[in-house]
Design an enzyme around this catalytic site. Structure first.
Site, short mmCIF file in Angstrom:
data_model
loop_
_atom_site.label_atom_id
_atom_site.label_comp_id
_atom_site.label_asym_id
_atom_site.label_seq_id
_atom_site.Cartn_x
_atom_site.Cartn_y
_atom_site.Cartn_z
N GLY A 36 -0.84 2.79 -0.20
CA GLY A 36 0.33 2.60 0.66
C GLY A 36 1.25 1.51 0.10
CG HIS A 37 -0.01 -2.55 -0.10
ND1 HIS A 37 -1.34 -2.44 0.22
CD2 HIS A 37 0.54 -3.34 0.86
CE1 HIS A 37 -1.59 -3.17 1.31
NE2 HIS A 37 -0.47 -3.71 1.72
CB SER A 187 -4.87 0.05 7.34
OG SER A 187 -5.09 -1.27 7.81
#
Ligand code: PAF
Length: 283
Positions: A36-37, A187
């Site tokens: 995600g990053h 996450s």
């Protein structure tokens, strides 16, 4: 990729790009990076000449009793991941650099309305801490644009409002949620889940999808939210909130068409959040 700890080193590294009028993108992170990053870095890479990531576990956004000490710190892996994702600079300041007068009475940025309720209701002061550190990073890096994940939907809304209200000349870019194959939103806190909890975790996304279907077919909002709550409990979650809002996080009205379903729920030691946008039918 240059790794910079001090504000002066950051300024020195950015002076060339600034003089050349280059587009600078900022990707703020707290580290323990996942795909995600890296999607944020890729989004930034496609839109800017220079990509700066920041890595700072910001104590001001954790309430007493939250997971500040346990928050995973994986600096060497993060550095390597950012470098291979095409990041140009990593700003990783010490706490004493960003908060030279300590953490008891720093100047803080409060973004009213949008930071209240939802995660702001369960985590008092959290969004003041986020807005404060993001505002510092915006001042220090002075980026053309800054990228944030849409998983933290309320955070993104808080940052958009802060930037607009304070006339910060920075384009705020929301980047779509990256999910595991089974649907779980990526996450850093997923790492807190046991194998058994990890296997149950995708039920959060499944529940939101089922609720979206029902809402798009015109079912009563109250019934859908109540049923969603029960489904999450049956799947072993401790729901914190399940909410239907318009895309600016205001309560929905009969005129609302574009909406967002938001959820936060405890699963074992982890607090998971997720959201899904949807189109509500006209009555
Ligand atoms: O989303 C995060 O990781 C953090 O809240 C942020 C934006 C880096 C501020 O500390």
């Amino acid at each position: 990729m240059h790794t910079l700890q001090a504000i002066q080193s950051l300024n020195d590294a950015l002076s060339g790009p600034r003089q050349r009028g280059q587009r600078i993108a900022l990707v703020p992170t707290m580290g323990n990076l996942h795909a995600g990053h890296l999607a944020l870095v890729q989004h930034a890479r496609e839109r800017a000449d220079v990509v700066v990531a920041s890595l700072f576990v910001n104590p001001l956004q954790f309430s007493p009793g939250e997971d500040l000490d346990a928050y995973p710190r994986t600096f060497a892996d993060d550095q390597a991941a950012l470098e291979s994702a095409g990041c140009d600079m990593l700003f990783a300041p010490r706490t004493s650099t960003l908060y030279p007068n300590g953490l008891s009475t720093p100047t803080q940025v409060h973004v009213p309305d949008v930071s209240e309720g939802l995660c702001g209701g369960s985590r008092p002061g959290h969004f003041d801490g986020v807005a404060t550190v993001v505002s510092m990073l915006f001042h220090l890096v002075a980026p053309t644009l800054a990228c944030f994940g849409e998983k933290d939907y309320q955070q993104l809304a808080v940052i958009r409002k802060m930037a607009a209200d304070l006339h910060m000349p920075i384009k705020i870019e929301g980047v779509p949620i990256v999910r595991a194959e089974d649907g779980l939103a990526l996450s850093s806190r997923n790492g807190y889940l046991s194998t058994e909890e990890r296997a149950r975790a995708p039920a959060l996304y499944r529940t939101l999808r089922a609720m979206r279907e029902q809402l798009m077919h015109g079912e009563s909002h109250t019934d859908v939210l109540e049923q969603g709550h029960r489904t999450l409990q049956e799947a072993g979650f401790t729901p914190d909130y399940l909410a239907l809002r318009d895309t600016h996080l205001n309560p929905v009205t009969t005129r609302t068409r574009k909406a967002v379903l938001l959820a936060a729920a405890g699963l074992g030691p982890a607090r998971l959040i997720d959201n899904l946008t949807l189109e509500l039918p006209a009555y």
